[in-house]
Write a protein that holds these residues in place. Structure first.
Motif, mmCIF file in Angstrom:
data_model
loop_
_atom_site.group_PDB
_atom_site.id
_atom_site.type_symbol
_atom_site.label_atom_id
_atom_site.label_comp_id
_atom_site.label_asym_id
_atom_site.label_seq_id
_atom_site.Cartn_x
_atom_site.Cartn_y
_atom_site.Cartn_z
ATOM 1 N N UNK A 72 -25.546 3.103 23.916
ATOM 2 C CA UNK A 72 -26.278 3.462 22.712
ATOM 3 C C UNK A 72 -27.382 4.462 23.067
ATOM 4 N N UNK A 73 -27.583 5.434 22.183
ATOM 5 C CA UNK A 73 -28.536 6.503 22.494
ATOM 6 C C UNK A 73 -29.374 6.809 21.261
ATOM 7 N N UNK A 74 -30.432 7.552 21.498
ATOM 8 C CA UNK A 74 -31.292 7.999 20.413
ATOM 9 C C UNK A 74 -30.703 9.275 19.814
ATOM 10 N N UNK A 75 -30.907 9.448 18.503
ATOM 11 C CA UNK A 75 -30.383 10.665 17.853
ATOM 12 C C UNK A 75 -31.005 11.935 18.418
ATOM 13 N N UNK A 76 -32.202 11.812 19.002
ATOM 14 C CA UNK A 76 -32.890 13.012 19.494
ATOM 15 C C UNK A 76 -32.747 13.178 21.008
ATOM 16 N N UNK A 77 -31.928 12.344 21.618
ATOM 17 C CA UNK A 77 -31.742 12.477 23.072
ATOM 18 C C UNK A 77 -31.081 13.821 23.389
ATOM 19 N N UNK A 78 -31.649 14.611 24.299
ATOM 20 C CA UNK A 78 -31.044 15.919 24.599
ATOM 21 C C UNK A 78 -29.626 15.760 25.153
ATOM 22 N N UNK A 79 -28.725 16.630 24.688
ATOM 23 C CA UNK A 79 -27.348 16.599 25.179
ATOM 24 C C UNK A 79 -27.211 17.512 26.388
ATOM 25 N N UNK A 80 -26.421 17.082 27.348
ATOM 26 C CA UNK A 80 -26.130 17.903 28.518
ATOM 27 C C UNK A 80 -24.649 18.243 28.540
ATOM 28 N N UNK A 81 -24.324 19.340 29.212
ATOM 29 C CA UNK A 81 -22.928 19.744 29.318
ATOM 30 C C UNK A 81 -22.116 18.586 29.888
ATOM 31 N N UNK A 82 -20.958 18.344 29.261
ATOM 32 C CA UNK A 82 -20.075 17.298 29.757
ATOM 33 C C UNK A 82 -20.334 15.923 29.176
ATOM 34 N N UNK A 83 -21.393 15.788 28.364
ATOM 35 C CA UNK A 83 -21.681 14.482 27.765
ATOM 36 C C UNK A 83 -20.542 14.058 26.836
ATOM 37 N N UNK A 84 -20.323 12.744 26.755
ATOM 38 C CA UNK A 84 -19.345 12.164 25.834
ATOM 39 C C UNK A 84 -20.103 11.466 24.710
ATOM 40 N N UNK A 85 -19.828 11.895 23.484
ATOM 41 C CA UNK A 85 -20.571 11.388 22.330
ATOM 42 C C UNK A 85 -19.638 10.611 21.402
ATOM 43 N N UNK A 86 -20.114 9.470 20.918
ATOM 44 C CA UNK A 86 -19.371 8.709 19.914
ATOM 45 C C UNK A 86 -20.316 8.348 18.783
ATOM 46 N N UNK A 87 -19.942 8.691 17.565
ATOM 47 C CA UNK A 87 -20.709 8.269 16.401
ATOM 48 C C UNK A 87 -20.121 6.938 15.917
ATOM 49 N N UNK A 88 -21.005 5.972 15.689
ATOM 50 C CA UNK A 88 -20.559 4.602 15.434
ATOM 51 C C UNK A 88 -20.790 4.229 13.977
ATOM 52 N N UNK A 89 -19.717 4.165 13.168
ATOM 53 C CA UNK A 89 -19.852 3.750 11.774
ATOM 54 C C UNK A 89 -20.281 2.277 11.725
ATOM 55 N N UNK A 90 -20.687 1.810 10.540
ATOM 56 C CA UNK A 90 -21.044 0.389 10.398
ATOM 57 C C UNK A 90 -19.918 -0.492 10.948
ATOM 58 N N UNK A 91 -20.278 -1.424 11.809
ATOM 59 C CA UNK A 91 -19.249 -2.202 12.516
ATOM 60 C C UNK A 91 -18.805 -3.389 11.660
ATOM 61 N N UNK A 92 -17.631 -3.938 11.992
ATOM 62 C CA UNK A 92 -17.087 -5.050 11.214
ATOM 63 C C UNK A 92 -16.165 -5.889 12.070
ATOM 64 N N UNK A 93 -16.662 -6.342 13.193
ATOM 65 C CA UNK A 93 -15.841 -7.227 14.025
ATOM 66 C C UNK A 93 -15.732 -8.599 13.384
ATOM 67 N N UNK A 94 -14.875 -9.437 13.953
ATOM 68 C CA UNK A 94 -14.721 -10.808 13.478
ATOM 69 C C UNK A 94 -13.826 -10.913 12.286
#
Lengths: 155, 287
Positions: free
Chosen positions: B265-287
């Motif tokens: 998990x990361x902050x929205x303002x965390x600087x991105x670096x080349x090669x970073x892997x990003x995932x946007x996480x929609x509202x979760x619904x496990x169970x």
């Protein structure tokens, strides 16, 4: 890993067996099942997907924190992925403890936290033929602000 | 570029009068660093020797002290004086000339300029994104420009942009279209500060970088793919999500999502670096 995913039916007997402990006086488990309705819609089947790399870490943190917080011997959680039919087992939580009180409390905390924090998504297919991602579709208007406050519907 | 091409030195133009800004543009601070220091360090990442162009009256100026200075050796007004002085100081060198009012100038822009340089003409310059005319103050000036510049000035002219427009040059379309947005007034300075803050920029942060993105659930369906790798100038996940929303028309807003960078998990303002892997996480619904 005490938090796991599986693409096939969850083996609850194997999970229970892993929790056996000579010092444990009790064992509590929770099973989440696929139900035929949700929020007024008739559900015919479900699909689960997960961001596994992060979900495994977050699930492990939940279990580790429950074991640290409650006087329990051990805890496990197994979650299904893929397509599930009505009455299928979607998620299983098991806890062993010296006394039953802590086992009940830890089990409840774990399933609540898993539903709330772990990046797993559920798509419902409805009798009417359409489908929708739980917690995503109704809240998909940009102005909507409380999407994360929704408690996911019980399985 | 052939091996016979003249060596390139850096020249930071810091002798201007900053009349409209009403204070020295070289000393304006961006994120704690003066524009002169930013421009100097940026150029030094691309050419081995960098000099600061000054008027003789600025020799003792503390803001310019501590760097190799190149004092105007010809008379006249405007930036042509600094460029001519540099060309005279080393007649065999070409000069990467950079003005001191380009807070958005990026590594990517200088890389493009140097990579696409043509030493057989008088200069290599970017075309302005506003009017298509050459940008003389972020350009490579070849030694061959010296005699033509002298004649131009002797004819009473002093606009380097008009000079380039009427002489042989290599004109480049900038990949980084905001790199040459310059600032001349206090209002433009304030706007630049806000823009740099908004994108979390440090010098060179506007250059694009390769980012890996994985999509899940509703976002995967709306993007029509489960993963992609793209070149982006987005400095952080917030800017990246806005960019992707423009492309894919995501219906979920940022307030409803979480974000992960490199499987945490990361902050929205965390600087991105080349090669970073990003995932946007929609509202979760496990169970």
């Amino acid at each position: 890993m005490r938090f796991r995913f599986t693409d096939i039916a969850i083996d609850t007997a194997a999970g229970r067996h892993e929790l056996l402990n000579p010092g444990a006086g009790g064992y509590v488990s929770f099973e989440g099942w696929v139900r035929d309705f949700n929020e007024g819609r008739e559900v015919t089947r479900l699909e689960y997907e997960a961001f596994q790399a992060l979900a495994l870490k977050e699930g492990e943190r939940i279990l580790a924190s429950a074991v640290a917080r409650y006087p329990v011997k051990n805890a496990l959680c197994i979650h299904r992925l893929g397509s599930l039919e009505l009455t299928d087992l979607a998620v299983w939580v098991g806890v062993s403890a010296t006394h039953r009180g802590a086992a009940f409390e830890a089990c409840r905390t774990i399933i609540d936290e898993v539903k709330h924090r772990v990046p797993i998504w559920k798509k419902e297919h409805y009798r009417s033929g359409d489908s929708g991602w739980v917690n995503c579709e109704r809240c998909a208007a940009p102005a909507h602000e409380h999407a994360h406050a929704h408690d996911p519907a019980p399985s | 570029m052939s091996s016979a091409a003249p060596v390139v030195h850096g020249l930071i133009l810091a002798g201007g009068k900053s009349a409209r800004m009403q204070r020295d543009k070289a000393t304006l601070l961006y994120q704690g660093k003066s524009q002169l220091d930013r421009a100097y360090e940026l150029a030094a990442r691309h050419v081995p020797k960098v000099f600061v162009s000054v008027r003789s009256t600025q020799l003792d100026d503390p803001a310019r002290a501590g760097k190799p200075l190149l004092v105007d050796s010809v008379d006249g007004e405007g930036p042509i004086v600094g460029i001519r002085s540099a060309l005279a100081a080393d007649p065999r060198a070409a000069w990467l000339v950079i003005a001191c009012d380009l807070p958005f100038l990026s590594d990517a822009a200088l890389e493009q300029l140097l990579a696409q340089r043509d030493p057989t003409v008088l200069a290599t310059a970017f075309a302005s994104t506003h009017d298509g005319l050459p940008e003389p103050l972020c350009a490579i000036w070849e030694p061959a420009a010296a005699p033509a510049l002298t004649l131009y000035q002797q004819a009473g002219r002093h606009c380097p942009r008009k000079f380039l427009s009427t002489h042989p040059l290599r004109l480049l379309e900038p990949h980084d279209r905001h790199a040459l947005d310059n600032i001349n007034t206090p209002e433009e300075y304030r706007a630049a500060l806000q823009a740099l803050d908004a994108i979390g920029a440090v010098p060179g942060a506007l250059q694009s970088r390769r980012i890996h993105i994985q999509y899940f659930a509703l976002l995967r369906e709306q993007a029509g793919r489960s993963a992609e790798t793209l070149e982006t100038r987005a400095a952080n996940p917030a800017a990246l999500f806005d960019e992707l929303t423009t492309r894919y028309r995501f219906t979920l807003g940022r307030a409803q999502l979480k974000v992960a960078v490199n499987t945490e998990f990361a902050d929205w303002s965390q600087p991105l670096n080349a090669g970073d892997a990003v995932v946007f996480i929609p509202p979760v619904a496990g169970g």
